[in-house]
Enzyme design. Structure first.
Site, PDB file in Angstrom:
ATOM      1  N   ASN A  97      55.482  42.257  34.455  1.00 58.61           N
ATOM      2  CA  ASN A  97      56.513  41.787  33.540  1.00 58.61           C
ATOM      3  C   ASN A  97      56.348  42.538  32.226  1.00 58.61           C
ATOM      4  O   ASN A  97      55.691  43.581  32.168  1.00 58.61           O
ATOM      5  CB  ASN A  97      56.447  40.265  33.374  1.00 58.61           C
ATOM      6  CG  ASN A  97      55.116  39.766  32.826  1.00 58.61           C
ATOM      7  OD1 ASN A  97      54.462  40.419  32.013  1.00 58.61           O
ATOM      8  ND2 ASN A  97      54.703  38.585  33.275  1.00 58.61           N
ATOM      9  N   LYS A 131      34.926  19.235  25.238  1.00 58.16           N
ATOM     10  CA  LYS A 131      35.594  18.872  23.996  1.00 58.16           C
ATOM     11  C   LYS A 131      37.116  18.890  24.161  1.00 58.16           C
ATOM     12  O   LYS A 131      37.649  19.615  24.992  1.00 58.16           O
ATOM     13  CB  LYS A 131      35.206  19.844  22.879  1.00 58.16           C
ATOM     14  CG  LYS A 131      33.786  19.678  22.361  1.00 58.16           C
ATOM     15  CD  LYS A 131      33.556  20.601  21.167  1.00 58.16           C
ATOM     16  CE  LYS A 131      32.180  20.386  20.568  1.00 58.16           C
ATOM     17  NZ  LYS A 131      31.967  21.255  19.375  1.00 58.16           N
ATOM     18  N   LYS A 160      63.023  39.803  34.889  1.00 55.55           N
ATOM     19  CA  LYS A 160      62.190  40.077  33.727  1.00 55.55           C
ATOM     20  C   LYS A 160      62.922  40.983  32.733  1.00 55.55           C
ATOM     21  O   LYS A 160      63.688  41.867  33.121  1.00 55.55           O
ATOM     22  CB  LYS A 160      60.880  40.734  34.156  1.00 55.55           C
ATOM     23  CG  LYS A 160      60.060  39.887  35.105  1.00 55.55           C
ATOM     24  CD  LYS A 160      59.700  38.540  34.494  1.00 55.55           C
ATOM     25  CE  LYS A 160      58.859  37.698  35.416  1.00 55.55           C
ATOM     26  NZ  LYS A 160      58.480  36.400  34.822  1.00 55.55           N
ATOM     27  N   HIS A 182      57.225  26.038  36.399  1.00 59.76           N
ATOM     28  CA  HIS A 182      56.871  27.423  36.673  1.00 59.76           C
ATOM     29  C   HIS A 182      56.017  27.483  37.944  1.00 59.76           C
ATOM     30  O   HIS A 182      55.262  26.570  38.232  1.00 59.76           O
ATOM     31  CB  HIS A 182      56.074  27.973  35.484  1.00 59.76           C
ATOM     32  CG  HIS A 182      55.131  29.080  35.847  1.00 59.76           C
ATOM     33  ND1 HIS A 182      53.822  28.846  36.241  1.00 59.76           N
ATOM     34  CD2 HIS A 182      55.294  30.421  35.873  1.00 59.76           C
ATOM     35  CE1 HIS A 182      53.230  29.984  36.478  1.00 59.76           C
ATOM     36  NE2 HIS A 182      54.086  30.964  36.275  1.00 59.76           N
ATOM     37  N   TYR A 226      58.832  32.289  44.508  1.00 59.48           N
ATOM     38  CA  TYR A 226      58.263  33.640  44.519  1.00 59.48           C
ATOM     39  C   TYR A 226      58.353  34.195  45.943  1.00 59.48           C
ATOM     40  O   TYR A 226      57.342  34.468  46.579  1.00 59.48           O
ATOM     41  CB  TYR A 226      56.806  33.601  44.086  1.00 59.48           C
ATOM     42  CG  TYR A 226      56.567  33.253  42.641  1.00 59.48           C
ATOM     43  CD1 TYR A 226      57.483  33.591  41.648  1.00 59.48           C
ATOM     44  CD2 TYR A 226      55.404  32.598  42.253  1.00 59.48           C
ATOM     45  CE1 TYR A 226      57.254  33.274  40.322  1.00 59.48           C
ATOM     46  CE2 TYR A 226      55.157  32.291  40.923  1.00 59.48           C
ATOM     47  CZ  TYR A 226      56.088  32.625  39.964  1.00 59.48           C
ATOM     48  OH  TYR A 226      55.838  32.318  38.655  1.00 59.48           O
TER      49      TYR A 226
END
Length: 384
Positions: free
Chosen positions: A19, A98, A180, A317, A338
Site C-alpha cells: 500500500n 501497564k 489503495k 478491517h 481479502y
C-alpha cells in the site's frame, strides 16, 4: 473442561502486495491454538485463531509473557459454566501489564482471546457466529455484506491489470471494492481511481490511504476526491491524529472511514469525541483481531452507540473468516474480503460463496478456519 496446552506459530504471508506505507513481503501472522482436555473423535477439541492481518506475528509476547501466565493459572479460574471464559483468559494474559501501549500487545492478546471463542463454539458444536450472538443477546444475520479489498501496488502492473483485477471481483459476485491510494503521484492515483470506477461504477469504490498523508495533503486529497462520489475515503492520516480526521470530515462531504489502527476503548472514545465523525455517514473499522479480542471490540461498539452512532456503520478491517462471523453475530454493516491477497488467512473457503455482494458463514463448528485451503494444513501441524 481444562486447558492443557497453548501453542503459537508465526506464519508468513504469500506474495508482496504494497500500500502507500507498507510492503507486506516480510509480514507474518501469529496462529494460536488453545487445546482442551475434551476429546472427540479421538482428538482434543482445540480453539484456533490468529491476530489480524497487517501487523506482524507476536511470538515473543505470546510465548514469553501471555501463554505462561494463562497456563500457570488455577484451571477453575479460567472456566465459566463448563466452558473457557475468554474474559478470564484475557485478564490472566494481561496480568502485570501497564495501561496504554496497546500496539502489538493488543494483537497478541486478541489471537489468544479469539481462540477461546472458537473453542467454545466447537464445544457447543455450532458456528462461532451463533455462540457470539447468544453471548451478546443478539440474533445473527444470515448473510453479511462484503466488499473486495484490492487495488494494491504491484511492480509491473498498470491500469489494464488493475481493471482486470476489479472485473475479476465482479465476476466472483462482489458488488463493491476498495483500492489503495497515496503510493503514487496524485494525478496517477486519480487515473487509477477513474479506471476502477469505469469498471465497478460510481458509489461502489472506496479508497484507502493507510494513514499516509499529513494534514495539508489529506485535505488536498479530499478536495481532489470529492467529485468522484466514492463510497468512502479511508484513513487519510495518522490514526491517532483526531484533529486531522476532523479537518477532513469538515471539508469532505463524502464518507470517511477510520479505526482499524485503534486498539482500545479509550482510543475509540477519543475518536468519537474529537475526530469529527458524522453519524449516518462515516465508517468505523476497528478490528477485534488487533484490539484485545471480541470483548474489547464489543465495548468499542457500545462506545460508538452511546455517542449516537449506528453499529451498521461498523465494517471491521481484515477480510477473513473471523470477522465474517463477528459481523454476522453482532449486526454490523459488513466486512471486507481479502480474496486475492494475504493468503493463507485472507478471504473465504469455497463454502462461503459471494452472492450479490453478500456472504453467509458456513455452519461448521467454530470460525471454520479448518476449511480454508492453505490454512487447514497449518492448523493440522500446529495441533498435531
Amino acid at each position: 473442561m481444562r486447558v492443557t496446552a497453548i501453542r503459537e506459530r508465526p506464519v508468513a504471508l504469500y506474495g508482496s502486495p504494497a500500500n502507500a506505507v507498507v510492503n507486506f513481503a516480510q509480514h507474518t501472522v501469529s496462529l494460536v491454538a488453545v487445546v482442551s482436555d475434551v476429546v472427540r473423535n479421538g482428538k482434543p477439541v482445540t480453539g484456533v485463531a490468529f491476530d489480524s492481518i497487517g501487523r506482524f506475528a507476536q511470538s515473543g509476547i505470546l510465548r514469553d509473557r501471555m501463554i505462561p501466565r494463562v497456563l500457570s493459572a488455577a484451571p477453575d479460574d479460567l472456566i465459566r459454566a463448563g466452558q473457557i471464559d475468554p474474559a478470564a483468559v484475557l485478564a490472566c494474559a494481561l496480568a502485570d501489564e501497564k495501561p496504554g501501549g496497546h500496539g502489538d500487545r493488543a494483537a497478541a492478546a486478541a489471537a489468544l482471546e479469539l481462540a477461546c471463542w472458537d473453542l467454545n463454539a466447537k464445544l457447543d458444536d455450532e458456528p462461532a457466529y451463533a455462540t457470539i450472538a447468544r453471548h451478546f443477546g443478539r440474533t445473527p444475520a444470515h448473510a453479511v455484506e462484503v466488499y473486495a479489498a484490492g487495488g494494491y501496488y504491484h511492480l509491473g502492473r498498470g491500469l489494464a491489470e488493475l481493471r482486470d483485477e476489479m472485473r475479476g471481483y465482479l465476476d466472483q459476485g462482489y458488488t463493491a471494492v476498495k483500492m489503495k491510494i497515496g503510493g503514487a503521484a496524485l494525478a496517477d492515483d486519480l487515473a487509477r481511481i477513474e479506471a476502477v470506477i469505469d469498471v465497478v461504477g460510481a458509489g461502489r469504490v472506496a479508497v484507502d490511504a493507510n494513514g499516509r498523508f499529513d494534514r495539508s495533503t489529506a485535505t488536498q486529497w479530499a478536495t481532489a476526491l470529492a467529485p468522484y462520489g466514492l463510497r468512502w475515503f479511508e484513513e487519510p492520516g495518522d490514526p491517532l491524529d483526531f484533529e486531522l480526521n476532523r479537518e477532513v470530515t469538515s471539508c469532505y462531504n463524502g464518507a470517511v472511514a477510520t479505526g482499524e489502527n485503534l486498539f482500545s476503548v479509550p482510543d475509540v472514545t477519543n475518536l468519537v469525541r474529537y475526530g469529527g465523525m458524522r453519524s449516518g455517514r462515516d465508517v468505523f473499522q476497528m478490528d477485534a483481531g488487533l484490539s484485545y479480542g471480541l470483548g474489547e471490540y464489543a465495548r468499542m461498539l457500545e462506545v460508538i452507540e452511546a455517542h449516537g452512532f449506528d453499529r451498521r456503520f461498523a465494517f471491521p478491517h481484515g477480510g477473513h473468516l473471523i470477522n465474517l462471523h463477528i459481523a454476522a453475530a453482532l449486526g454490523l454493516g459488513g466486512c471486507e474480503s481479502y480474496q486475492g491477497v494475504f493468503q493463507p488467512f485472507g478471504g473465504y473457503p469455497d463454502g462461503c460463496a459471494v452472492t450479490e455482494g453478500r456472504i453467509s458463514p458456513t455452519d461448521t463448528p467454530g470460525f471454520g478456519l479448518e476449511q480454508k485451503p492453505g490454512l487447514a494444513e497449518l492448523i493440522t501441524e500446529l495441533t498435531a
